[in-house]
Design an enzyme around this catalytic site. Structure first.
Site, PDB file in Angstrom:
ATOM      1  N   GLU A   1      48.248  35.382  41.888  1.00  0.00           N
ATOM      2  CA  GLU A   1      48.311  35.649  43.624  1.00  0.00           C
ATOM      3  C   GLU A   1      47.442  34.861  44.231  1.00  0.00           C
ATOM      4  O   GLU A   1      47.352  34.955  45.730  1.00  0.00           O
ATOM      5  CB  GLU A   1      48.141  36.993  43.778  1.00  0.00           C
ATOM      6  CG  GLU A   1      49.140  38.159  42.861  1.00  0.00           C
ATOM      7  CD  GLU A   1      48.618  39.651  43.271  1.00  0.00           C
ATOM      8  OE1 GLU A   1      47.665  39.669  43.868  1.00  0.00           O
ATOM      9  OE2 GLU A   1      49.799  40.423  42.647  1.00  0.00           O
TER      10      GLU A   1
ATOM     11  N   ARG B   1      42.913  36.835  43.759  1.00  0.00           N
ATOM     12  CA  ARG B   1      43.414  35.972  45.152  1.00  0.00           C
ATOM     13  C   ARG B   1      42.923  34.807  45.413  1.00  0.00           C
ATOM     14  O   ARG B   1      43.112  34.260  46.696  1.00  0.00           O
ATOM     15  CB  ARG B   1      43.850  37.171  46.409  1.00  0.00           C
ATOM     16  CG  ARG B   1      44.597  38.011  46.037  1.00  0.00           C
ATOM     17  CD  ARG B   1      45.281  38.858  47.053  1.00  0.00           C
ATOM     18  NE  ARG B   1      46.110  40.263  46.263  1.00  0.00           N
ATOM     19  CZ  ARG B   1      45.563  41.172  45.912  1.00  0.00           C
ATOM     20  NH1 ARG B   1      44.039  41.649  46.348  1.00  0.00           N
ATOM     21  NH2 ARG B   1      46.230  42.152  45.404  1.00  0.00           N
TER      22      ARG B   1
ATOM     23  N   THR C   1      40.047  42.319  43.325  1.00  0.00           N
ATOM     24  CA  THR C   1      41.051  41.560  43.262  1.00  0.00           C
ATOM     25  C   THR C   1      41.241  40.656  44.346  1.00  0.00           C
ATOM     26  O   THR C   1      41.952  39.354  44.238  1.00  0.00           O
ATOM     27  CB  THR C   1      42.450  42.151  42.975  1.00  0.00           C
ATOM     28  OG1 THR C   1      42.768  42.769  43.954  1.00  0.00           O
ATOM     29  CG2 THR C   1      42.431  42.929  41.611  1.00  0.00           C
TER      30      THR C   1
ATOM     31  N   GLY D   1      40.462  50.286  43.798  1.00  0.00           N
ATOM     32  CA  GLY D   1      40.399  51.278  43.006  1.00  0.00           C
ATOM     33  C   GLY D   1      40.657  52.608  43.594  1.00  0.00           C
ATOM     34  O   GLY D   1      40.431  53.760  42.949  1.00  0.00           O
TER      35      GLY D   1
ATOM     36  N   THR E   1      39.273  51.630  50.132  1.00  0.00           N
ATOM     37  CA  THR E   1      38.570  50.427  49.712  1.00  0.00           C
ATOM     38  C   THR E   1      39.299  49.495  50.486  1.00  0.00           C
ATOM     39  O   THR E   1      40.358  49.127  51.109  1.00  0.00           O
ATOM     40  CB  THR E   1      39.191  50.064  48.219  1.00  0.00           C
ATOM     41  OG1 THR E   1      40.451  50.434  48.022  1.00  0.00           O
ATOM     42  CG2 THR E   1      38.453  51.020  47.466  1.00  0.00           C
TER      43      THR E   1
ATOM     44  N   ASP F   1      49.868  56.346  50.710  1.00  0.00           N
ATOM     45  CA  ASP F   1      49.367  54.832  50.331  1.00  0.00           C
ATOM     46  C   ASP F   1      49.690  54.017  51.298  1.00  0.00           C
ATOM     47  O   ASP F   1      49.805  52.740  50.985  1.00  0.00           O
ATOM     48  CB  ASP F   1      49.865  54.828  48.758  1.00  0.00           C
ATOM     49  CG  ASP F   1      49.362  53.404  48.384  1.00  0.00           C
ATOM     50  OD1 ASP F   1      48.166  53.206  48.765  1.00  0.00           O
ATOM     51  OD2 ASP F   1      50.219  52.667  47.598  1.00  0.00           O
TER      52      ASP F   1
ATOM     53  N   TRP G   1      50.581  42.826  50.176  1.00  0.00           N
ATOM     54  CA  TRP G   1      49.418  42.060  50.331  1.00  0.00           C
ATOM     55  C   TRP G   1      49.729  40.547  50.581  1.00  0.00           C
ATOM     56  O   TRP G   1      49.073  39.964  51.280  1.00  0.00           O
ATOM     57  CB  TRP G   1      48.721  41.946  48.943  1.00  0.00           C
ATOM     58  CG  TRP G   1      49.272  41.317  47.997  1.00  0.00           C
ATOM     59  CD1 TRP G   1      50.002  41.951  46.720  1.00  0.00           C
ATOM     60  CD2 TRP G   1      49.254  39.785  47.606  1.00  0.00           C
ATOM     61  NE1 TRP G   1      50.629  41.189  46.039  1.00  0.00           N
ATOM     62  CE2 TRP G   1      50.111  39.627  46.365  1.00  0.00           C
ATOM     63  CE3 TRP G   1      48.945  38.611  48.026  1.00  0.00           C
ATOM     64  CZ2 TRP G   1      50.294  38.508  45.837  1.00  0.00           C
ATOM     65  CZ3 TRP G   1      49.109  37.615  47.748  1.00  0.00           C
ATOM     66  CH2 TRP G   1      49.923  37.238  46.412  1.00  0.00           C
TER      67      TRP G   1
ATOM     68  N   HIS H   1      54.104  50.022  32.405  1.00  0.00           N
ATOM     69  CA  HIS H   1      55.232  49.408  31.758  1.00  0.00           C
ATOM     70  C   HIS H   1      56.542  49.830  32.422  1.00  0.00           C
ATOM     71  O   HIS H   1      57.596  49.680  31.819  1.00  0.00           O
ATOM     72  CB  HIS H   1      55.340  50.236  30.268  1.00  0.00           C
ATOM     73  CG  HIS H   1      54.002  49.971  29.468  1.00  0.00           C
ATOM     74  ND1 HIS H   1      53.947  48.498  28.920  1.00  0.00           N
ATOM     75  CD2 HIS H   1      52.808  50.173  29.253  1.00  0.00           C
ATOM     76  CE1 HIS H   1      53.072  48.379  28.220  1.00  0.00           C
ATOM     77  NE2 HIS H   1      52.128  49.488  28.382  1.00  0.00           N
TER      78      HIS H   1
END
Length: 705
Positions: free
Chosen positions: A80, A132, A176, A192, A251, A316, A405, A623
């Site tokens: 990314e 990133r 990240t 997180g 976060t 979210d 993102w 998964h």
């Protein structure tokens, strides 16, 4: 592993031709006279516009663009990163927070740095082992690691300068996102929220890594006092509950921007922990500063202003998505604005000096709210969206967001913002049996709602709402100008150039150039893997290049599975670099076919159903829905009888910890692990039956022909 065409020989050959051919000489001299143009910052500039003034490659000659060189990375997880190009070197990051430095003309690997992230830390990540990118300042690099470190390297050699732990390793924090640098400070956040942490953003001295300041985005335990007046103010908006025990969330895991004239640092704040507000803040409230753009004084980290996109966040709906600064004329008045298309589906234009709302209109399909009230700046919600006592019904956007993102870009030539938009629905429901599980997913929502039903009619209706594409948004008129439709969601970030070009990679595995004014498709290249990262462009020794890291991965590649990605997409992690006249090619690849050869199903219907519920709690986020991998991790349905003999050693014992698959012995009992196994075996048999049926149908068609 390294593959490169001798670009230096090609250039020297051109020089020799110029010396022999007087007519060619002026062209070569003119080309060499063009100054180098670098890509030194994450978004190219402090405003994060991702607009390049380069126009050597334009809408008239882009069809001559070809691959110049490529480099295959030694990993097979999502990529990314935004590459930086400084002094003829490309610096980029890969999976597991690795850093690579390449000669920007030839692709030669100059050095490589592996921070040795513990592979078991992958269990603390919501959305793949991605990174990133790096930040650059005065000959040094800065980047974050998945386990919460901020590291500085010498750019010339990759030698370690310093390393600091920015997070509490007893909590499931991760990094990240790419750092940003303001004056003598490097700014970094973390991720997180879903796993149970308290968000913050920190500044460290570039010289030695000493922390300069920290701004918390949500309040901690009120009995312990507050770190700042901003936290005391925020605490008044949290209604009851003991959110701090889980963390509260908020976060700062990706987007930032900086205005040096106003001396304001803008940070995007994430979702609540858990998602479900009824659990973390049962008395309601706005829950500041969740889902907000917050303006800070970068000198000391003090609060200046905020705008909350989603008060009382419960879905979210992060506001960590890309933010762009621009100077626009709105209602006849020049305004310094900040623009964002957060997950919640509305495109916001704010005055970046004050936080005043200037416009907010839907850029994606929105069902959770009818509109944004301009007087109050608040959304007018659909009451059913809060899933109190019942499910939300099919809601848009879902947690993947109308925009995630993947960076937007802005072109001052067209006045448009280019958004990698998407529609991915979701059904929210309260988990009545919720308990906080440290280090594991904690949404507070019923994960059964995350699984698409097997009923073809219902499944078809849900999948029919899934879309993806590019939306060209006019921020002055507050409406779309044009749109390009993709095969599905989770497509790459954007790059605009002065050559009337818009570049984007997509989930289908192509890098595409469009006419930025109209969206007309002008050129494409088959990358053999999904592209989620944004391209960059630079000019070196008179030649303009376009570069992008390719490698399918990220959140949707993990959880989406076949339902949202139209089948597993292979990951082939590589850096691709293009120029006009480039004539390199990628090696041919064979079509990958999944082979299903499971052992017999020994569990009864009750055990399989129990396994499904446990799978949705512990396994789905890596998964895939219904045990169908999206391509970034192994498809569990392809496990054969020999692998199933190792099932308990893998699931409970952590046999494959080196790949990030930790053991769940402390969380699952043997009967539970066996129930999950029976569910996976059942899914494999269903897949095998479908495949056999398709093979038989194809054979019959061939005979008929």
């Amino acid at each position: 592993m390294l593959h490169r065409i001798a670009a230096a020989l090609a250039v020297s050959g051109a020089v020799m031709l110029s010396a022999c051919d007087p007519e060619a000489a002026p062209v070569e001299i003119a080309a060499q006279a063009k100054p180098d143009v670098e890509w030194r910052q994450h978004g190219l500039d402090n405003a994060e516009t991702r607009y390049s003034p380069l126009a050597d490659i334009d809408s008239g000659n882009v069809d001559e663009l070809g691959l110049d060189w490529y480099f295959d990375y030694p990993t097979s997880r999502g990529l990314e990163a935004t590459p930086l190009v400084v002094d003829g070197v490309i610096y980029t990051t890969g999976s597991w927070s690795m850093v690579f430095a390449h000669d920007a003309k030839t692709g030669k690997l100059l050095w490589f740095y592996d921070p040795q992230v513990p592979r078991e830390w992958a269990v603390h990540l919501c959305c793949d082992v991605v990174n990133r990118g790096v930040a650059y300042r005065d000959g040094n690099l800065y980047f974050g690691t998945l386990d919460g470190r901020l590291i500085s390297l010498e750019a010339a050699s990759g030698t370690l300068r310093w390393s600091v732990q920015t997070t509490d390793r007893e909590r499931p924090y991760s990094i990240t996102g790419a750092p940003r640098i303001v004056d003598d400070k490097v700014i970094i956040g973390n991720g997180g929220s879903e796993l149970g942490v308290r968000g913050y953003v920190s500044a460290y001295r570039v010289a030695d890594g000493e922390m300069a300041w920290r701004f918390y985005t949500v309040p901690g335990n009120p009995e312990e006092g507050f770190e700042s007046p901003a936290m005391a103010k925020a605490a008044q908006t949290w209604g009851g509950g003991e959110w701090w025990k889980i963390g509260g969330g908020g976060t700062v895991w990706d987007s930032m921007a900086y205005d040096p004239q106003l001396n304001l640092l803008y940070v995007g704040v994430g979702n609540g922990s858990p998602w479900n507000q009824q659990i973390r803040s049962p008395g309601g409230g706005d829950n500041l500063y969740l889902s907000s753009i917050v303006a800070l004084n970068p000198d000391d980290g003090s609060y200046v202003w905020h705008y909350q996109t989603t008060p009382g966040e419960s879905w979210d709906y992060t506001a960590t998505q890309h933010m762009i600064l621009a100077d626009l004329e709105i209602d006849g008045q020049p305004r310094k604005v900040i623009m964002q298309a957060p997950k919640n589906g509305f495109f916001y234009v704010l005055d970046r000096a004050t936080g005043e709302l200037l416009s907010a209109e839907p850029y994606a399909t929105v069902t959770w709210a009818s509109h944004i009230d301009m007087a109050s700046g608040r959304p007018v919600e659909n009451p059913a969206a809060r899933y109190k006592g019942e499910t939300s019904g099919l809601q848009l956007p879902g947690p993947i967001g109308g925009h995630n993102w993947h960076p937007m870009s802005y072109s001052p030539d067209t006045g448009l913002v280019y958004i990698p938009r998407q529609d991915v629905p979701w059904v929210y429901a309260t988990d009545e049996n919720f308990r906080f599980r440290k280090g594991y997913w904690n949404t507070g929502t019923d994960n059964l709602a995350a699984s698409l039903p097997d009923d073809p009619a219902v499944r078809g209706a849900v999948l029919g709402a899934v879309k993806g594409g590019i939306l060209a948004w006019d921020p002055v008129a507050a409406k779309p100008r044009w749109e390009v439709e993709h095969a599905g969601p989770w497509n790459g970030g954007m790059l605009s150039t002065a050559g009337d070009l818009l570049f984007q990679g997509n989930a289908e595995g192509q890098l595409v150039a469009y006419r930025s004014a109209t969206g007309e498709r002008l050129w494409d290249f088959d990358a053999q893997t999904g592209i989620v990262a944004p391209p960059v462009t630079y000019r070196l020794d008179g030649v303009q290049y376009v570069a992008v890291v390719a490698g399918w991965g990220g959140a949707l590649a993990l959880v989406g599975g076949e339902a949202l990605t139209a089948g597993p997409i292979p990951n082939r992690s590589r850096l691709l670099v293009f120029r006009l006249g480039g004539n390199d090619t990628l090696p041919p690849v064979e079509q990958e076919t999944l082979v299903f050869s499971p052992p017999g199903l020994s569990g009864d219907a009750a055990q399989v159903e129990q396994g499904k519920q446990l799978y949705l709690t512990y396994c789905v986020y890596c998964h895939g829905d219904a045990a169908v991998s999206g391509g970034a991790t192994p498809d569990l349905r392809t496990l054969d009888a020999a692998r199933h003999e190792q099932w308990l050693a893998i699931v409970l014992g952590g046999l494959h910890w080196e790949s990030g698959m930790v053991g769940f012995a402390g969380e699952l009992e043997r009967p539970q692990a066996e129930a999950i196994q029976q569910y996976v075996i059942e899914r494999a048999h269903l897949a095998s039956d479908r495949q056999t049926g398709r093979d038989a149908e194809q054979e019959a068609e061939q005979k008929a022909e």
